[in-house]
Design a protein around this motif. Structure first.
Motif, PDB file in Angstrom:
ATOM      1  N   GLU A  34     -10.922  31.979  21.030  1.00  0.00           N
ATOM      2  CA  GLU A  34     -11.886  31.979  19.525  1.00  0.00           C
ATOM      3  C   GLU A  34     -12.888  32.734  19.500  1.00  0.00           C
ATOM      4  N   PRO A  35     -13.809  32.689  20.311  1.00  0.00           N
ATOM      5  CA  PRO A  35     -14.812  33.580  20.147  1.00  0.00           C
ATOM      6  C   PRO A  35     -14.554  35.099  20.198  1.00  0.00           C
ATOM      7  N   ALA A  36     -13.407  35.548  20.973  1.00  0.00           N
ATOM      8  CA  ALA A  36     -13.121  36.916  20.863  1.00  0.00           C
ATOM      9  C   ALA A  36     -12.652  37.254  19.579  1.00  0.00           C
ATOM     10  N   VAL A  37     -11.897  36.203  18.831  1.00  0.00           N
ATOM     11  CA  VAL A  37     -10.921  36.283  17.650  1.00  0.00           C
ATOM     12  C   VAL A  37     -12.176  36.573  16.494  1.00  0.00           C
ATOM     13  N   ASP A  38     -13.364  35.678  16.630  1.00  0.00           N
ATOM     14  CA  ASP A  38     -14.246  35.555  15.626  1.00  0.00           C
ATOM     15  C   ASP A  38     -14.909  37.043  15.686  1.00  0.00           C
ATOM     16  N   ALA A  39     -15.154  37.420  17.160  1.00  0.00           N
ATOM     17  CA  ALA A  39     -15.979  38.631  17.221  1.00  0.00           C
ATOM     18  C   ALA A  39     -15.200  39.696  16.625  1.00  0.00           C
ATOM     19  N   ALA A  40     -14.005  39.861  16.833  1.00  0.00           N
ATOM     20  CA  ALA A  40     -13.050  40.972  16.200  1.00  0.00           C
ATOM     21  C   ALA A  40     -13.014  40.809  14.407  1.00  0.00           C
ATOM     22  N   GLU A  41     -13.094  39.661  14.183  1.00  0.00           N
ATOM     23  CA  GLU A  41     -12.731  39.300  12.709  1.00  0.00           C
ATOM     24  C   GLU A  41     -14.123  40.157  11.949  1.00  0.00           C
ATOM     25  N   ALA A  42     -15.553  39.626  12.728  1.00  0.00           N
ATOM     26  CA  ALA A  42     -16.659  40.385  12.308  1.00  0.00           C
ATOM     27  C   ALA A  42     -16.570  41.771  12.343  1.00  0.00           C
ATOM     28  N   GLU A  43     -16.023  42.171  13.096  1.00  0.00           N
ATOM     29  CA  GLU A  43     -16.066  43.706  13.417  1.00  0.00           C
ATOM     30  C   GLU A  43     -15.100  44.318  12.390  1.00  0.00           C
ATOM     31  N   VAL A  44     -14.160  43.956  11.945  1.00  0.00           N
ATOM     32  CA  VAL A  44     -13.415  44.260  10.907  1.00  0.00           C
ATOM     33  C   VAL A  44     -14.105  44.337   9.596  1.00  0.00           C
ATOM     34  N   ARG A  45     -14.388  43.113   9.281  1.00  0.00           N
ATOM     35  CA  ARG A  45     -15.338  42.950   8.058  1.00  0.00           C
ATOM     36  C   ARG A  45     -16.538  44.025   8.010  1.00  0.00           C
ATOM     37  N   ALA A  46     -17.179  44.246   9.217  1.00  0.00           N
ATOM     38  CA  ALA A  46     -18.345  45.032   9.049  1.00  0.00           C
ATOM     39  C   ALA A  46     -17.935  46.534   9.106  1.00  0.00           C
ATOM     40  N   ARG A  47     -16.627  46.888   9.416  1.00  0.00           N
ATOM     41  CA  ARG A  47     -16.434  48.111   9.258  1.00  0.00           C
ATOM     42  C   ARG A  47     -15.697  48.364   7.768  1.00  0.00           C
ATOM     43  N   TYR A  48     -15.046  47.433   7.377  1.00  0.00           N
ATOM     44  CA  TYR A  48     -14.757  47.674   5.868  1.00  0.00           C
ATOM     45  C   TYR A  48     -16.078  47.932   4.722  1.00  0.00           C
ATOM     46  N   VAL A  49     -17.301  47.192   5.167  1.00  0.00           N
ATOM     47  CA  VAL A  49     -18.389  47.499   4.438  1.00  0.00           C
ATOM     48  C   VAL A  49     -18.966  48.545   4.707  1.00  0.00           C
ATOM     49  N   ALA A  50     -18.830  49.178   5.925  1.00  0.00           N
ATOM     50  CA  ALA A  50     -19.540  50.497   6.468  1.00  0.00           C
ATOM     51  C   ALA A  50     -18.716  51.715   5.834  1.00  0.00           C
ATOM     52  N   ASP A  51     -17.338  51.243   5.655  1.00  0.00           N
ATOM     53  CA  ASP A  51     -16.477  52.229   5.173  1.00  0.00           C
ATOM     54  C   ASP A  51     -16.708  52.502   3.589  1.00  0.00           C
TER      55      ASP A  51
END
Length: 77
Positions: A14-31
């Protein structure tokens, strides 16, 4: 006859999935911000489309499109 008792606990992933989810969201905002900075309307529209698809695929998470819209609102003083 012996009986087995199921003991539940949170998934270790679960913590790994949450971290990956946050990274995906941050990447979309950065893009999106990079597309806006470059003035690339086509890339910006494509990123917005991807964000809409992401939101549709993840209805249990807060909409990322709301965060994108919030980037253009003036900050409260």
């Amino acid at each position: 006859m012996p009986t087995l008792t199921l003991i539940t606990f949170p998934e270790p992933s679960e913590p790994a999935v949450d971290a990956a989810e946050a990274e995906v969201r941050a990447r979309y905002v950065a893009d999106y911000l990079a597309d806006v900075r470059r003035g690339d309307v086509i890339a910006k529209d494509w990123t917005l489309y991807e964000i809409e698809m992401y939101d549709a695929a993840n209805p249990d998470l807060p909409p990322l499109m709301d965060e994108i819209r919030g980037l253009h609102l003036p900050a409260a003083a």
